[in-house]
Write a protein that holds these residues in place. Structure first.
Motif, PDB file in Angstrom:
ATOM      1  N   ALA A 239       0.817  -1.219   0.000  1.00 16.19           N
ATOM      2  CA  ALA A 239       0.000   0.000   0.000  1.00 16.19           C
ATOM      3  C   ALA A 239       0.848   1.264   0.000  1.00 16.19           C
ATOM      4  O   ALA A 239       1.846   1.370   0.720  1.00 16.19           O
ATOM      5  CB  ALA A 239      -0.923   0.003   1.208  1.00 16.19           C
ATOM      6  N   ARG A 240       0.433   2.229  -0.787  1.00 13.44           N
ATOM      7  CA  ARG A 240       1.016   3.563  -0.748  1.00 13.44           C
ATOM      8  C   ARG A 240       0.407   4.363   0.404  1.00 13.44           C
ATOM      9  O   ARG A 240      -0.593   3.963   1.004  1.00 13.44           O
ATOM     10  CB  ARG A 240       0.736   4.304  -2.060  1.00 13.44           C
ATOM     11  N   GLN A 241       0.974   5.510   0.671  1.00 11.07           N
ATOM     12  CA  GLN A 241       0.435   6.393   1.699  1.00 11.07           C
ATOM     13  C   GLN A 241      -0.995   6.784   1.329  1.00 11.07           C
ATOM     14  O   GLN A 241      -1.279   7.188   0.198  1.00 11.07           O
ATOM     15  CB  GLN A 241       1.301   7.651   1.816  1.00 11.07           C
ATOM     16  N   GLY A 242      -1.903   6.636   2.283  1.00 14.76           N
ATOM     17  CA  GLY A 242      -3.294   7.018   2.052  1.00 14.76           C
ATOM     18  C   GLY A 242      -4.090   6.038   1.213  1.00 14.76           C
ATOM     19  O   GLY A 242      -5.155   6.408   0.684  1.00 14.76           O
ATOM     20  N   ALA A 243      -3.626   4.814   1.072  1.00 18.00           N
ATOM     21  CA  ALA A 243      -4.346   3.815   0.279  1.00 18.00           C
ATOM     22  C   ALA A 243      -5.729   3.545   0.866  1.00 18.00           C
ATOM     23  O   ALA A 243      -5.944   3.660   2.076  1.00 18.00           O
ATOM     24  CB  ALA A 243      -3.538   2.521   0.197  1.00 18.00           C
ATOM     25  N   ARG A 244      -6.665   3.196  -0.025  1.00 19.39           N
ATOM     26  CA  ARG A 244      -8.047   2.934   0.396  1.00 19.39           C
ATOM     27  C   ARG A 244      -8.392   1.483   0.074  1.00 19.39           C
ATOM     28  O   ARG A 244      -8.343   1.063  -1.082  1.00 19.39           O
ATOM     29  CB  ARG A 244      -9.016   3.851  -0.337  1.00 19.39           C
ATOM     30  N   PHE A 245      -8.739   0.725   1.106  1.00 17.53           N
ATOM     31  CA  PHE A 245      -9.045  -0.692   0.954  1.00 17.53           C
ATOM     32  C   PHE A 245     -10.541  -0.919   1.164  1.00 17.53           C
ATOM     33  O   PHE A 245     -11.096  -0.526   2.196  1.00 17.53           O
ATOM     34  CB  PHE A 245      -8.277  -1.528   1.985  1.00 17.53           C
ATOM     35  N   ALA A 246     -11.175  -1.567   0.202  1.00 22.28           N
ATOM     36  CA  ALA A 246     -12.591  -1.928   0.296  1.00 22.28           C
ATOM     37  C   ALA A 246     -12.695  -3.451   0.309  1.00 22.28           C
ATOM     38  O   ALA A 246     -12.295  -4.113  -0.649  1.00 22.28           O
ATOM     39  CB  ALA A 246     -13.366  -1.346  -0.877  1.00 22.28           C
ATOM     40  N   LEU A 247     -13.220  -3.998   1.392  1.00 19.20           N
ATOM     41  CA  LEU A 247     -13.357  -5.445   1.529  1.00 19.20           C
ATOM     42  C   LEU A 247     -14.780  -5.844   1.146  1.00 19.20           C
ATOM     43  O   LEU A 247     -15.749  -5.408   1.774  1.00 19.20           O
ATOM     44  CB  LEU A 247     -13.052  -5.874   2.959  1.00 19.20           C
ATOM     45  N   VAL A 248     -14.890  -6.677   0.125  1.00 22.39           N
ATOM     46  CA  VAL A 248     -16.193  -7.093  -0.397  1.00 22.39           C
ATOM     47  C   VAL A 248     -16.511  -8.534  -0.001  1.00 22.39           C
ATOM     48  O   VAL A 248     -17.671  -8.919   0.117  1.00 22.39           O
ATOM     49  CB  VAL A 248     -16.241  -6.932  -1.930  1.00 22.39           C
ATOM     50  N   GLY A 249     -15.494  -9.354   0.186  1.00 24.97           N
ATOM     51  CA  GLY A 249     -15.699 -10.749   0.540  1.00 24.97           C
ATOM     52  C   GLY A 249     -14.486 -11.290   1.264  1.00 24.97           C
ATOM     53  O   GLY A 249     -13.489 -10.591   1.445  1.00 24.97           O
ATOM     54  N   ALA A 250     -14.589 -12.546   1.691  1.00 28.16           N
ATOM     55  CA  ALA A 250     -13.491 -13.195   2.416  1.00 28.16           C
ATOM     56  C   ALA A 250     -13.466 -14.670   2.046  1.00 28.16           C
ATOM     57  O   ALA A 250     -13.617 -15.556   2.885  1.00 28.16           O
ATOM     58  CB  ALA A 250     -13.670 -13.008   3.915  1.00 28.16           C
ATOM     59  N   LEU A 251     -13.273 -14.936   0.756  1.00 28.30           N
ATOM     60  CA  LEU A 251     -13.385 -16.299   0.232  1.00 28.30           C
ATOM     61  C   LEU A 251     -12.364 -17.255   0.829  1.00 28.30           C
ATOM     62  O   LEU A 251     -12.624 -18.458   0.904  1.00 28.30           O
ATOM     63  CB  LEU A 251     -13.240 -16.280  -1.296  1.00 28.30           C
ATOM     64  N   SER A 252     -11.222 -16.752   1.266  1.00 27.13           N
ATOM     65  CA  SER A 252     -10.195 -17.634   1.823  1.00 27.13           C
ATOM     66  C   SER A 252     -10.719 -18.373   3.047  1.00 27.13           C
ATOM     67  O   SER A 252     -10.348 -19.532   3.290  1.00 27.13           O
ATOM     68  CB  SER A 252      -8.938 -16.844   2.192  1.00 27.13           C
ATOM     69  N   ARG A 281     -12.209  -0.670   5.010  1.00 29.70           N
ATOM     70  CA  ARG A 281     -13.649  -0.699   5.275  1.00 29.70           C
ATOM     71  C   ARG A 281     -14.302  -1.862   4.538  1.00 29.70           C
ATOM     72  O   ARG A 281     -13.897  -2.232   3.440  1.00 29.70           O
ATOM     73  CB  ARG A 281     -14.299   0.617   4.835  1.00 29.70           C
ATOM     74  N   GLY A 282     -15.312  -2.425   5.188  1.00 32.17           N
ATOM     75  CA  GLY A 282     -16.088  -3.488   4.558  1.00 32.17           C
ATOM     76  C   GLY A 282     -17.280  -2.914   3.818  1.00 32.17           C
ATOM     77  O   GLY A 282     -17.918  -1.965   4.292  1.00 32.17           O
TER      78      GLY A 282
END
Length: 341
Positions: A239-252, A281-282
């Motif tokens: 991740a770069r500075q200020g990256a935005r992560f959106a979690l949609v699923g958790a298939l693992s 965020r989810g």
């Protein structure tokens, strides 16, 4: 009712609760009398229904926080479906011949409350496209991640129902580079040649973190995650500075034979989140009710202009639906998995 309608129809029921992943023997194809609509109901001849990963969670019974009920032994499976109204009371807002979407798939004919049907129009050129799970990808990218021009986007599970659209949407929203992950070299080739991915990280071909570092040496700005596990950890490292992560699923975790479909533990570095200012965020469509209409409008325009495609695998016949679920869990299909009746 018309004379053309059959007396009995088929539906898929859960015949036994599996201890691990569901297999063909855990389902039964049962004949039942054709239902007749009562007040407030319509009878729908299903034409297509979606086989979706959430069924694994519903069968496993770990449904805390999930806006759908668990499946018990003997229950008919359910899920998104598109079909044609074939019988309706005279006072119904729906009429014979209407094409509708509803949640009672996994049966040839569905008795549905009219209020729980969505009347479909020609916004999408093919009614099957209404079974797309692209609204989750679109919502994650527009409401949580806020893709910006020039962003590098990483999509995990890129050959799945959500991921196969997420990469295309990210590009249309201005992403400069789109990287995906998948489980086979064949899918990786299709992601690049058909969906415009710039690079693909291949699960089972070495450490995900090392592959991602090679594909995105300057890091990533956005993550659309449908997998979690090692891939989420690798994304945090890239991740770069200020990256935005959106979690949609958790298939693992959802597709693990050691779990019941409702958990996906993963150890992440909280210090990394803090120093890089990463948002994590989810995404749930329930929290963003405005997304579906907006997505459908843009999806239809993009489909008609040829700027986007709807990757999906069609499985012919309700008798093959249980097998299709198992194959989806095993990652053997590309895009959404749709049963055609």
């Amino acid at each position: 009712m018309t004379a053309a309608l059959p007396r009995t129809v088929r539906e898929v029921r859960l015949a036994a609760i599996p201890e691990g992943l569901p297999a063909r023997e855990h389902f039964a194809l049962v004949r039942t009398p054709l239902p007749e609509p009562g007040a407030g109901q319509v009878l729908v001849r299903n034409r297509h229904f979606l086989v979706f990963p959430g069924l694994r969670t519903l069968i496993g019974g770990e449904v805390d926080g999930v806006p759908l009920p668990p499946l018990r032994n003997g229950d008919v499976l359910f899920g998104p479906a598109v079909g044609e109204v074939v019988a309706a009371p005279s006072d119904s807002p729906l009429r014979t011949g209407d094409t509708v979407a509803h949640m009672l798939g996994w049966r040839e004919y569905a008795l549905v409350a009219a209020a729980e049907c969505t009347l479909l129009d020609d916004t999408l050129p093919d009614p099957v496209a209404y079974l797309s799970q692209g609204s989750a990808a679109y919502g994650a990218l527009t409401r949580l991640a806020g893709v910006r021009a020039g962003d590098t986007v990483f999509v995990t599970g890129a050959a799945g129902a959500v991921g196969s659209l997420a990469g295309q949407i990210a590009r249309l929203l201005g992403a400069a580079k789109v990287i995906g992950s998948t489980s086979s070299s064949e899918k990786a080739e299709r992601l690049i040649s058909e969906l415009g991915y710039d690079a693909v990280v291949l699960r089972g071909a070495g450490a995900i973190a090392a592959q991602l570092a090679e594909a995105a040496p300057e890091g990533i700005d956005v993550l659309v995650d449908t997998v979690a596990g090692e891939q989420l950890v690798a994304a945090l490292g890239a991740a770069r500075q200020g990256a935005r992560f959106a979690l949609v699923g958790a298939l693992s975790g959802q597709m693990s034979p050691q779990r019941a479909g409702g958990s996906a533990p993963v150890e992440i570095d909280a210090f990394c989140l803090v120093v890089k200012g990463i948002s994590l965020r989810g995404y749930s469509g329930v929290d963003h009710p405005d997304v579906e209409k907006e997505w459908t409008s843009r999806f239809g325009a993009w489909l008609r202009s040829g700027e986007i495609s709807f990757p999906h695998t069609r499985i012919a016949g309700i008798d093959r639906a249980p097998e299709a679920l198992r194959e989806m869990i095993e990652g053997r299909h590309y895009g959404a998995v749709v049963v055609e009746l």
